[in-house]
Enzyme design. Structure first.
Site, PDB file in Angstrom:
ATOM      1  N   ASN A  13      -0.839  -0.148 -14.197  1.00 14.41           N
ATOM      2  CA  ASN A  13       0.248   0.847 -14.222  1.00 14.41           C
ATOM      3  C   ASN A  13       0.979   0.912 -15.562  1.00 14.41           C
ATOM      4  O   ASN A  13       2.194   1.107 -15.616  1.00 14.41           O
ATOM      5  CB  ASN A  13       1.261   0.564 -13.100  1.00 14.41           C
ATOM      6  CG  ASN A  13       0.668   0.792 -11.718  1.00 14.41           C
ATOM      7  OD1 ASN A  13      -0.147   1.694 -11.529  1.00 14.41           O
ATOM      8  ND2 ASN A  13       1.054  -0.041 -10.772  1.00 14.41           N
ATOM      9  N   GLY A  15      -0.454   2.953 -18.115  1.00 13.81           N
ATOM     10  CA  GLY A  15      -0.685   4.304 -18.608  1.00 13.81           C
ATOM     11  C   GLY A  15      -2.071   4.534 -19.186  1.00 13.81           C
ATOM     12  O   GLY A  15      -2.235   5.384 -20.069  1.00 13.81           O
ATOM     13  N   LYS A  38     -15.434   5.790 -15.332  1.00 11.29           N
ATOM     14  CA  LYS A  38     -14.642   4.669 -14.820  1.00 11.29           C
ATOM     15  C   LYS A  38     -15.583   3.802 -13.994  1.00 11.29           C
ATOM     16  O   LYS A  38     -15.930   4.160 -12.861  1.00 11.29           O
ATOM     17  CB  LYS A  38     -13.463   5.164 -13.986  1.00 11.29           C
ATOM     18  CG  LYS A  38     -12.479   4.036 -13.645  1.00 11.29           C
ATOM     19  CD  LYS A  38     -11.157   4.588 -13.144  1.00 11.29           C
ATOM     20  CE  LYS A  38     -10.204   3.448 -12.755  1.00 11.29           C
ATOM     21  NZ  LYS A  38      -9.652   2.757 -13.939  1.00 11.29           N
ATOM     22  N   ALA A 117     -10.098  -1.329 -15.501  1.00 14.19           N
ATOM     23  CA  ALA A 117      -9.179  -1.496 -14.370  1.00 14.19           C
ATOM     24  C   ALA A 117      -8.226  -2.641 -14.699  1.00 14.19           C
ATOM     25  O   ALA A 117      -8.666  -3.747 -15.023  1.00 14.19           O
ATOM     26  CB  ALA A 117      -9.952  -1.802 -13.087  1.00 14.19           C
TER      27      ALA A 117
END
Length: 217
Positions: A13, A15, A38, A117
């Site tokens: 989280n 960005g 991804k 991730a």
């Protein structure tokens, strides 16, 4: 060979996806056909949200990506919002799956943005962490850091990890509207220690060029 950029951050989280979207636009304006990938997304209950944001953003500038599906963009999807090691029950992950997926994407682009991730030390399986992916992909890394109190420590730790691993990288700070203390508590150190340093929102064009310069070294 298609150029590759790996996007990571000092934590979750921070960005990464927002930064990737800005980078898609900046690289596209330089005349490059941009693809996105991804490898792993956790916390997926239906459509992988981060992967889909990347895909939709890239489609605006590279319509040829419409021949792909979201499952081509996000190879491994797990419902538990946790590190891949935990979300996958500690099972081994075959990185060759990622390379095969990239072949399909890279047929449609000049450069591909690969979003990780979490942060660099997020465990993928028993043998690998997120920091192992840029070497596997032969990618240059863009490290995204935050501007909250503690960003100096978090940024320096991640920079050291990349340097110790001898990985090429560029880094930038993603400041948000509520980071009101940054100018007083952290900015003076960054100005003293780094020349230049990048702000994601203000310097994305310079970041894009720095990444391309790093790739071609």
């Amino acid at each position: 060979m298609t150029k590759r950029i790996f996007i990571t951050a000092t934590n979750t989280n921070i960005g990464k996806t927002y930064t990737s979207q800005l980078l898609i636009k900046a690289l596209s304006h330089l005349g490059l056909r941009v693809g996105v990938y991804k490898p792993i997304e956790t916390g997926v209950t239906s459509i992988p949200s981060d992967g889909n944001l990347l895909y939709q953003s890239a489609l605006i500038y590279n319509p040829s990506l419409a021949s792909l599906s979201i499952n081509d963009i996000v190879t491994l999807q797990y419902p538990l919002p946790a590190a891949p090691f935990v979300a996958n029950g500690g099972k081994a992950i075959d990185f060759n799956l990622f390379e095969k997926a990239l072949e399909k994407i890279e047929a449609l682009c000049d450069i591909v943005i690969i979003e990780g991730a979490g942060g660099l030390m997020v465990p993928i399986d028993e043998e690998s962490m997120m920091i192992d992916l840029p070497r596997f992909f032969n990618a240059t890394t863009l490290l995204v850091s935050h501007c909250r109190l503690g960003c100096i420590n978090d940024t320096l730790l991640s920079i050291k990890a990349l340097q110790d691993a001898d990985l090429p990288f560029v880094w930038g700070l993603n400041c948000q509207s509520d980071d009101s203390s940054f100018e007083a508590t952290s900015l003076p150190y960054f100005q003293h220690r780094f020349d230049p340093f990048y702000r994601i929102d203000k310097d994305i064009d310079a970041i894009a060029q720095a990444l391309l310069d790093t790739i071609t070294l």
